[in-house]
Design a protein around this motif. Sequence first.
Motif, PDB file in Angstrom:
ATOM      1  N   ASP A  16       0.842  -1.204   0.000  1.00  0.00           N
ATOM      2  CA  ASP A  16       0.000   0.000   0.000  1.00  0.00           C
ATOM      3  C   ASP A  16       0.873   1.249   0.000  1.00  0.00           C
ATOM      4  O   ASP A  16       2.101   1.171   0.054  1.00  0.00           O
ATOM      5  N   THR A  17       0.258   2.430  -0.049  1.00  0.00           N
ATOM      6  CA  THR A  17       1.017   3.674  -0.180  1.00  0.00           C
ATOM      7  C   THR A  17       1.780   4.054   1.089  1.00  0.00           C
ATOM      8  O   THR A  17       2.610   4.952   1.058  1.00  0.00           O
ATOM      9  N   ARG A  18       1.508   3.366   2.192  1.00  0.00           N
ATOM     10  CA  ARG A  18       2.294   3.591   3.413  1.00  0.00           C
ATOM     11  C   ARG A  18       3.506   2.663   3.462  1.00  0.00           C
ATOM     12  O   ARG A  18       4.286   2.706   4.401  1.00  0.00           O
ATOM     13  N   GLY A  19       3.619   1.798   2.459  1.00  0.00           N
ATOM     14  CA  GLY A  19       4.740   0.864   2.430  1.00  0.00           C
ATOM     15  C   GLY A  19       4.469  -0.442   3.148  1.00  0.00           C
ATOM     16  O   GLY A  19       5.377  -1.240   3.338  1.00  0.00           O
ATOM     17  N   LEU A  20       3.224  -0.684   3.536  1.00  0.00           N
ATOM     18  CA  LEU A  20       2.873  -1.929   4.216  1.00  0.00           C
ATOM     19  C   LEU A  20       2.559  -3.014   3.201  1.00  0.00           C
ATOM     20  O   LEU A  20       1.791  -2.796   2.260  1.00  0.00           O
ATOM     21  N   THR A  21       3.147  -4.188   3.382  1.00  0.00           N
ATOM     22  CA  THR A  21       2.890  -5.308   2.486  1.00  0.00           C
ATOM     23  C   THR A  21       1.510  -5.866   2.790  1.00  0.00           C
ATOM     24  O   THR A  21       1.259  -6.358   3.885  1.00  0.00           O
ATOM     25  N   LYS A  22       0.617  -5.789   1.810  1.00  0.00           N
ATOM     26  CA  LYS A  22      -0.731  -6.320   1.955  1.00  0.00           C
ATOM     27  C   LYS A  22      -0.831  -7.717   1.361  1.00  0.00           C
ATOM     28  O   LYS A  22      -1.590  -8.542   1.831  1.00  0.00           O
ATOM     29  N   LEU A  23      -0.077  -7.964   0.300  1.00  0.00           N
ATOM     30  CA  LEU A  23       0.011  -9.300  -0.294  1.00  0.00           C
ATOM     31  C   LEU A  23       1.478  -9.657  -0.404  1.00  0.00           C
ATOM     32  O   LEU A  23       2.253  -8.955  -1.055  1.00  0.00           O
ATOM     33  N   GLU A  24       1.844 -10.741   0.238  1.00  0.00           N
ATOM     34  CA  GLU A  24       3.217 -11.218   0.219  1.00  0.00           C
ATOM     35  C   GLU A  24       3.700 -11.390  -1.224  1.00  0.00           C
ATOM     36  O   GLU A  24       2.928 -11.769  -2.103  1.00  0.00           O
ATOM     37  N   ILE A  25       4.964 -11.136  -1.459  1.00  0.00           N
ATOM     38  CA  ILE A  25       5.556 -11.261  -2.791  1.00  0.00           C
ATOM     39  C   ILE A  25       5.752 -12.756  -3.058  1.00  0.00           C
ATOM     40  O   ILE A  25       6.841 -13.304  -2.879  1.00  0.00           O
ATOM     41  N   LYS A  26       4.669 -13.453  -3.473  1.00  0.00           N
ATOM     42  CA  LYS A  26       4.739 -14.897  -3.691  1.00  0.00           C
ATOM     43  C   LYS A  26       3.895 -15.384  -4.857  1.00  0.00           C
ATOM     44  O   LYS A  26       3.945 -16.548  -5.215  1.00  0.00           O
ATOM     45  N   TYR A  27       3.125 -14.506  -5.459  1.00  0.00           N
ATOM     46  CA  TYR A  27       2.176 -14.919  -6.493  1.00  0.00           C
ATOM     47  C   TYR A  27       2.828 -14.957  -7.875  1.00  0.00           C
ATOM     48  O   TYR A  27       3.657 -14.113  -8.202  1.00  0.00           O
ATOM     49  N   ASP A  28       2.431 -15.943  -8.679  1.00  0.00           N
ATOM     50  CA  ASP A  28       2.933 -16.047 -10.048  1.00  0.00           C
ATOM     51  C   ASP A  28       2.415 -14.893 -10.896  1.00  0.00           C
ATOM     52  O   ASP A  28       3.079 -14.463 -11.835  1.00  0.00           O
ATOM     53  N   ALA A  29       1.207 -14.422 -10.582  1.00  0.00           N
ATOM     54  CA  ALA A  29       0.598 -13.309 -11.300  1.00  0.00           C
ATOM     55  C   ALA A  29      -0.451 -12.664 -10.406  1.00  0.00           C
ATOM     56  O   ALA A  29      -1.074 -13.325  -9.594  1.00  0.00           O
ATOM     57  N   LEU A  30      -0.621 -11.368 -10.579  1.00  0.00           N
ATOM     58  CA  LEU A  30      -1.725 -10.626  -9.974  1.00  0.00           C
ATOM     59  C   LEU A  30      -2.405  -9.897 -11.123  1.00  0.00           C
ATOM     60  O   LEU A  30      -1.805  -9.051 -11.763  1.00  0.00           O
ATOM     61  N   GLY A  31      -3.630 -10.256 -11.398  1.00  0.00           N
ATOM     62  CA  GLY A  31      -4.295  -9.711 -12.564  1.00  0.00           C
ATOM     63  C   GLY A  31      -3.973 -10.582 -13.756  1.00  0.00           C
ATOM     64  O   GLY A  31      -3.632 -11.752 -13.618  1.00  0.00           O
ATOM     65  N   LEU A  32      -4.059 -10.022 -14.933  1.00  0.00           N
ATOM     66  CA  LEU A  32      -3.840 -10.781 -16.160  1.00  0.00           C
ATOM     67  C   LEU A  32      -2.437 -10.505 -16.697  1.00  0.00           C
ATOM     68  O   LEU A  32      -2.112  -9.388 -17.081  1.00  0.00           O
ATOM     69  N   ILE A  33      -1.593 -11.520 -16.695  1.00  0.00           N
ATOM     70  CA  ILE A  33      -0.217 -11.416 -17.177  1.00  0.00           C
ATOM     71  C   ILE A  33      -0.105 -12.287 -18.424  1.00  0.00           C
ATOM     72  O   ILE A  33      -0.522 -13.439 -18.431  1.00  0.00           O
TER      73      ILE A  33
END
Length: 187
Positions: A55-72
Amino acid sequence: MIALIEDGKKKVLFSYNSGQSIFEPFDDMVAIKNNDKYIGFIAQDYSTRKYGYVDTRGLTKLEIKYDALGLIYNDVILDRTFNQDEDKIVASLDGKYGVINLSTGKEIIPFKYDNIYLGANNTYIVKSAKKYTLVNAKEEKILENEYDMIFSFNDVLVVSDGGYIKIVDTKGNKLVDDEISIVVDYK
């Protein structure tokens, strides 16, 4: 306040409050807006090629672990498949798709489908075994039939099946008698 800083190839988030970089380096980072206000960043880690959300405060809302977010597609972010009003995003994890709440990270639809699109009126267009159907948040089928593709517009669905496009309601009843032959591949 945080800012996106790009130094050639890599991107970092910089916190004005702490005076330090956070979550670096990223290969790709895209700002997400809601009602013309930036609410966060979808980021792809430079080394793992995985995605997450900050988020814009720098808080991780979704861990950096997903193959895709949205359509890639071919490592290019085409669309977020993100519903701003309902705070949902389609994600891929270990080759399967699900839907998660972007702010809380809670799973809405489990990661068990071959693909998912967000439909209208809190519905989900899910793909299993090469066909799509329409389900609700409890994964109950709204549309009994399965199709090659489904496009959702409020209470109207445009479905393709066997080289033809039909216009149906959410129960699968034809709204227009005519079927239209597909001339151009929509994929």
